[in-house]
Write an enzyme that holds these catalytic residues in place. Sequence first.
Site, PDB file in Angstrom:
ATOM      1  N   SER A 193      46.997 102.721 149.352  1.00  0.00           N
ATOM      2  CA  SER A 193      47.572 103.608 150.331  1.00  0.00           C
ATOM      3  C   SER A 193      49.039 103.321 150.663  1.00  0.00           C
ATOM      4  O   SER A 193      49.714 104.186 151.224  1.00  0.00           O
ATOM      5  CB  SER A 193      46.757 103.529 151.625  1.00  0.00           C
ATOM      6  N   SER A 231      45.356  98.266 148.659  1.00  0.00           N
ATOM      7  CA  SER A 231      46.442  99.164 149.065  1.00  0.00           C
ATOM      8  C   SER A 231      47.854  98.589 149.010  1.00  0.00           C
ATOM      9  O   SER A 231      48.818  99.334 149.179  1.00  0.00           O
ATOM     10  CB  SER A 231      46.185  99.684 150.479  1.00  0.00           C
ATOM     11  N   LYS A 282      55.559 100.190 156.400  1.00  0.00           N
ATOM     12  CA  LYS A 282      54.476 101.169 156.258  1.00  0.00           C
ATOM     13  C   LYS A 282      54.157 101.732 157.638  1.00  0.00           C
ATOM     14  O   LYS A 282      54.121 100.977 158.623  1.00  0.00           O
ATOM     15  CB  LYS A 282      53.251 100.492 155.644  1.00  0.00           C
TER      16      LYS A 282
END
Lengths: 94, 486
Positions: free
Chosen positions: B155, B179, B80
């Site tokens: 997210s 997330s 990420k």
Amino acid sequence: MALTREEVLHVATLARLSLEPDEVELFTRQLNDILAYVEKLQELDTADVTPMAHAVPVFNAFREDKVKPGLPREEALDNAPAREEGSFVVPRVI
Amino acid sequence: MTDALYSLSISELAPLLARREVSPVEVTERILDRIQEMDGQLNSYLTVDVEGAKAQAKDAEARLGRGEATALTGIPLALKDVLTTKGLRTTCGSKILDNFVPLFDATVCAKLREAGAVFLGKVNMDEFAMGSSTENSAYGPTHNPWNRDYIPGGSSGGSAAAVAADLCAASLGSDTGGSIRQPASHCGVVGLKPTYGRVSRYGLVAYASSLDQIGPLTKEVRDAALLLNCIAGHDPKDSTSVDAAVPDYLEGLGREIKGLKIGVPREYFGPGLDPEVAGAVQAALKTLEGLGAELLEVSLPNTEYGVAVYYVVAVAEASSNLARYDGVKYGVRQEGRNLLEMYAATRTRWFGPEVRRRIMLGTYALSAGYYDAYYRKASQVRALIRGDFDRAFTQCDLLATPVSPTPAFRLGEKMADPLTMYLSDIFTISANLAGIPGISVPCGFSAGGLPIGLQLMGPPFGEAALLQAAYAFEEATEFHRRKPGL
């Protein structure tokens, strides 16, 4: 506790943001929606509750005070938008 | 065989690599090709490090040749874009960090490198991890591999989509209010949020420091255990990481869960729950019962306050954490006539609307005269929520709930109304507030073919039991084997 337009502009100044006129309206409405929802918290009696700032009780995380090489100056400036003579450059303050 | 190389999990790939039946160079190249072919449809990657990945794969090959294989030698991973990678651009999904090249690796990245992993690149996310759909990325939304008109969750939407679409073997994400777990659930993969303090946050770009935690998104539960083995542990560089022994999380996998007490909190099965999600989760509870687990109803009475607490605590911390983006030391600058104008111009131009909204909200909540009404009050209710969990775990070993009240929603559906978007995190937020671990495992599909996840939560540092139960469930079901038709 509804936020006024003026308060929204004041908060923007505190947060170092500037808002377009149409954004002031939008943010005022959206922030008020969210704050109205957050009002829910006032339903609960928390007079005797100790606030919890952290999930895990870790206190005083000490480490050995040892001299180690730091970040070289040139590297530290690698990502700077403006630099000169080993320093960060910002607009004139005085 | 070679054609399907990209689809293998870590646990499937590792023995093939160790026995030298496949080469890490071949695996990496095959996945890089697939990213090139497919990711135009999904937008899961922000940066693909083709040269770097190939070099790391070559290095892995050499190490395998010397018989020096470690846990992840030659395993291709996606990170990420909230995790700093030395020398590799890290944007956090924001234009304000568009040109930011970190000077150091996050501790988790350093540990994965140490274990031999190959980094394919950095994956998409909501800007500064603020969002539930990846639509807040400044680089465009990621699409759900199961149906490209739908959000992948957020997210860590890039991580979940990349894992589901076989564009990496596994990924690391971060979870502040759900997330990792929510996108895992929406994309039909496994997602684990460890206990707060279990994994070092050093090099994780801060959103809400008392809630953020890094964890794996994987194709199967065993891989999550394996990655947790690699990244867990105390780090002197993160004073909030906990100095507790790290067990071998693989050890309990395969052990039966007979007699395990699983609490079912009644507050998670209310009227807001989509009937298809309710059906899939109820069926999952039956499966767990069939495996010998004992189900009991419990109550977490303050659940309904979780979202309100989160949108005070998280935004307050964010307003402080994001003060560092001022156009001076790193990132992008927008010129102004003086210093103050430069700050405001930079932050206004290069932060997206959701980030600015949360900074405003947090600044207000912490401003003079409002601190007690908002931050202090929220921190007290946070303690009540933690108390709910502490009481529940005196009655049961784990909790089982839905991950998200609905399957993935359509792109654009909730963008106009931030509050509706916030409410979609109602079942995941409490674990962050309380600091406890949670995992999402695939447990079904909607009639429209979108994945549904089961959430298991455990007491602090209860990851081993969580993984053991999730593994038993996975073994008894087939949902994780289904692949999106891309």
